[in-house]
Design a protein around this motif. Structure first.
Motif, short mmCIF file in Angstrom:
data_model
loop_
_atom_site.label_atom_id
_atom_site.label_comp_id
_atom_site.label_asym_id
_atom_site.label_seq_id
_atom_site.Cartn_x
_atom_site.Cartn_y
_atom_site.Cartn_z
N MET A 1 -101.34 0.01 -31.52
CA MET A 1 -100.31 -0.06 -32.03
C MET A 1 -99.07 0.50 -31.13
SD MET A 1 -99.12 0.97 -35.99
CE MET A 1 -97.52 0.52 -36.52
N THR A 2 -97.97 -0.07 -31.42
CA THR A 2 -96.79 0.37 -30.58
C THR A 2 -95.66 1.05 -31.72
OG1 THR A 2 -97.11 -0.89 -28.70
CG2 THR A 2 -94.96 -0.17 -29.04
N LYS A 3 -95.22 1.99 -31.38
CA LYS A 3 -94.33 2.59 -32.36
C LYS A 3 -93.09 3.09 -31.67
CE LYS A 3 -95.01 4.25 -36.34
NZ LYS A 3 -95.22 4.74 -37.68
N SER A 4 -92.06 3.15 -32.24
CA SER A 4 -90.85 3.78 -31.58
C SER A 4 -90.00 4.47 -32.49
CB SER A 4 -89.61 2.53 -30.98
OG SER A 4 -90.57 1.85 -29.98
N GLN A 5 -89.14 5.30 -32.01
CA GLN A 5 -87.97 6.04 -32.74
C GLN A 5 -86.88 6.21 -31.75
OE1 GLN A 5 -89.27 9.52 -35.00
NE2 GLN A 5 -87.46 10.22 -35.23
N THR A 6 -85.59 6.11 -32.59
CA THR A 6 -84.40 6.26 -31.64
C THR A 6 -83.80 7.71 -32.18
OG1 THR A 6 -84.31 3.93 -31.65
CG2 THR A 6 -82.19 5.29 -31.32
N LEU A 7 -83.30 8.37 -31.00
CA LEU A 7 -82.52 9.51 -31.47
C LEU A 7 -81.02 9.11 -31.01
CD1 LEU A 7 -84.79 12.22 -30.10
CD2 LEU A 7 -84.86 11.23 -32.46
N ARG A 8 -80.24 9.30 -32.02
CA ARG A 8 -78.41 9.16 -31.49
C ARG A 8 -78.00 10.35 -31.13
NH1 ARG A 8 -75.99 4.51 -35.07
NH2 ARG A 8 -75.62 3.80 -32.63
N THR A 9 -77.18 10.21 -29.78
CA THR A 9 -76.45 11.23 -29.20
C THR A 9 -74.98 10.74 -29.28
OG1 THR A 9 -76.80 10.86 -26.92
CG2 THR A 9 -78.40 12.04 -27.98
N THR A 10 -74.04 11.88 -28.99
CA THR A 10 -72.76 11.62 -28.70
C THR A 10 -71.88 12.88 -27.98
OG1 THR A 10 -70.87 10.37 -29.58
CG2 THR A 10 -71.52 12.37 -31.11
N GLY A 11 -71.11 12.28 -27.20
CA GLY A 11 -70.13 13.50 -26.76
C GLY A 11 -70.89 13.88 -25.41
N ILE A 12 -71.80 13.38 -24.69
CA ILE A 12 -72.40 13.59 -23.72
C ILE A 12 -72.62 12.15 -22.69
CG2 ILE A 12 -75.02 13.54 -24.68
CD1 ILE A 12 -75.58 15.75 -22.65
N SER A 13 -72.72 12.19 -21.53
CA SER A 13 -72.76 11.10 -20.56
C SER A 13 -74.31 10.56 -20.59
CB SER A 13 -72.09 10.95 -19.51
OG SER A 13 -72.42 12.00 -18.64
N GLU A 14 -74.60 9.63 -20.19
CA GLU A 14 -75.96 9.30 -19.70
C GLU A 14 -76.47 10.14 -18.58
OE1 GLU A 14 -78.89 5.26 -18.45
OE2 GLU A 14 -76.60 5.01 -18.95
N SER A 15 -75.68 10.38 -17.58
CA SER A 15 -76.19 11.17 -16.53
C SER A 15 -76.41 12.33 -16.78
CB SER A 15 -75.04 10.95 -15.26
OG SER A 15 -73.82 11.48 -15.80
N ARG A 16 -75.36 13.09 -17.65
CA ARG A 16 -75.74 14.52 -18.17
C ARG A 16 -77.01 14.37 -18.96
NH1 ARG A 16 -70.76 16.21 -21.27
NH2 ARG A 16 -72.04 18.25 -21.37
N ALA A 18 -79.54 12.67 -18.73
CA ALA A 18 -80.75 12.56 -17.88
C ALA A 18 -80.88 13.96 -17.12
CB ALA A 18 -80.41 11.41 -16.69
N ASP A 19 -79.85 14.54 -16.62
CA ASP A 19 -80.09 15.87 -15.92
C ASP A 19 -80.77 16.81 -16.93
OD1 ASP A 19 -78.90 14.91 -13.69
OD2 ASP A 19 -76.98 15.71 -14.02
N ARG A 20 -80.20 17.05 -18.24
CA ARG A 20 -80.73 17.78 -19.12
C ARG A 20 -82.15 17.65 -19.62
NH1 ARG A 20 -77.39 18.75 -24.72
NH2 ARG A 20 -75.71 19.58 -22.89
N LEU A 21 -82.69 16.44 -19.49
CA LEU A 21 -84.08 16.20 -20.14
C LEU A 21 -84.87 15.93 -18.95
CD1 LEU A 21 -83.19 13.19 -22.70
CD2 LEU A 21 -83.58 15.64 -22.95
N GLU A 22 -84.52 16.27 -17.51
CA GLU A 22 -85.14 16.03 -16.42
C GLU A 22 -86.77 17.06 -16.49
OE1 GLU A 22 -84.99 16.54 -11.60
OE2 GLU A 22 -83.33 17.43 -12.81
#
Length: 236
Positions: A1-16, A18-22
């Protein structure tokens, strides 16, 4: 089975993000991460692939907890969470009413608030002050401050939020003033320049943003940022 969950963020760019989640991404065992940027922020979709139902749920839950520990206040909800609804719920829980002063957004922040059922419990009212004269007349912004610093300035945004909170007697408020374009810009203040000021109780904060895109994109991003600033001022 494939399951997904979406987390919503705002006030931060995609590049930042990515750096934070590295350092977190390698720990997401059996879970993939997709970045989904929008005009309102960056959604993060976590997916557990082809696992038994119980195992997929457990793997996804562990991954979400890892992510939330890193995202901190940039995260505001799951799935299709609406930032306006999140802010209203937080204000309601803190027994606070709010008011809004808008210039470049022309009522978009108020519209997002009032689109939520039950918002009248929290939202007291708003003022759209597009001209300098209306900022002075309706919100008590100082004419000399506008002359010295311009309508799109930190000083004016602060006076706008003080004025609207006083007018509606609210404990929380936010003000937005900016240049949505295509005209009205200068070298010092290009299209997309926006000042936002918010207050919750005695705490006030202001910030400047430079938003890309056309007129509608600047207005939508400004409205999102205004709601987000209120959210970040509210106690956890």
């Amino acid at each position: 089975m494939t399951k997904s969950q979406t987390l919503r963020t705002t006030g931060i760019s995609e590049s930042r993000l990515a750096d934070r989640l590295e350092s977190t991404i390698p720990r997401l065992d059996e879970v993939s991460l997709a970045y989904l940027p929008t005009a309102f922020g960056v959604d993060l979709r976590l997916t557990a692939w082809q696992l038994p139902t119980g195992e997929a749920d457990a793997v996804l839950a562990r991954a979400v907890q890892l992510m939330l520990g890193t995202l901190s206040k940039d995260y505001y909800g799951d799935g299709d969470a609406d930032l306006a609804a999140v802010v209203l719920d937080r204000l309601r829980n803190d027994d606070l009413r709010c008011s809004i002063a808008e210039s470049c957004t022309g009522g978009l922040v108020s519209a997002r608030m009032t689109a939520i059922p039950g918002s009248s419990e929290v939202f007291a009212g708003g003022v759209v002050c597009y001209s300098n004269e209306s900022k002075i007349r309706e919100l008590g912004v100082s004419a000399s401050v506008i002359q010295e610093h311009g309508a799109v300035s930190e000083q004016v945004a602060k006076q706008m939020v003080d004025g609207v909170c006083g007018r509606f007697e609210t404990g929380a408020g936010v003000a937005v003033t900016g240049i949505a374009g295509p005209g009205g810009a200068s070298r010092a203040k290009p299209v997309g320049t926006v000042w936002i000021a918010a207050r919750v109780g005695e705490v006030q904060r202001s910030l400047q943003r430079w938003f890309p895109g056309d007129r509608e994109a600047v207005r939508q991003r400004s409205a999102q940022a205004a709601l987000d600033l209120v959210r970040r001022l509210l106690p956890d």
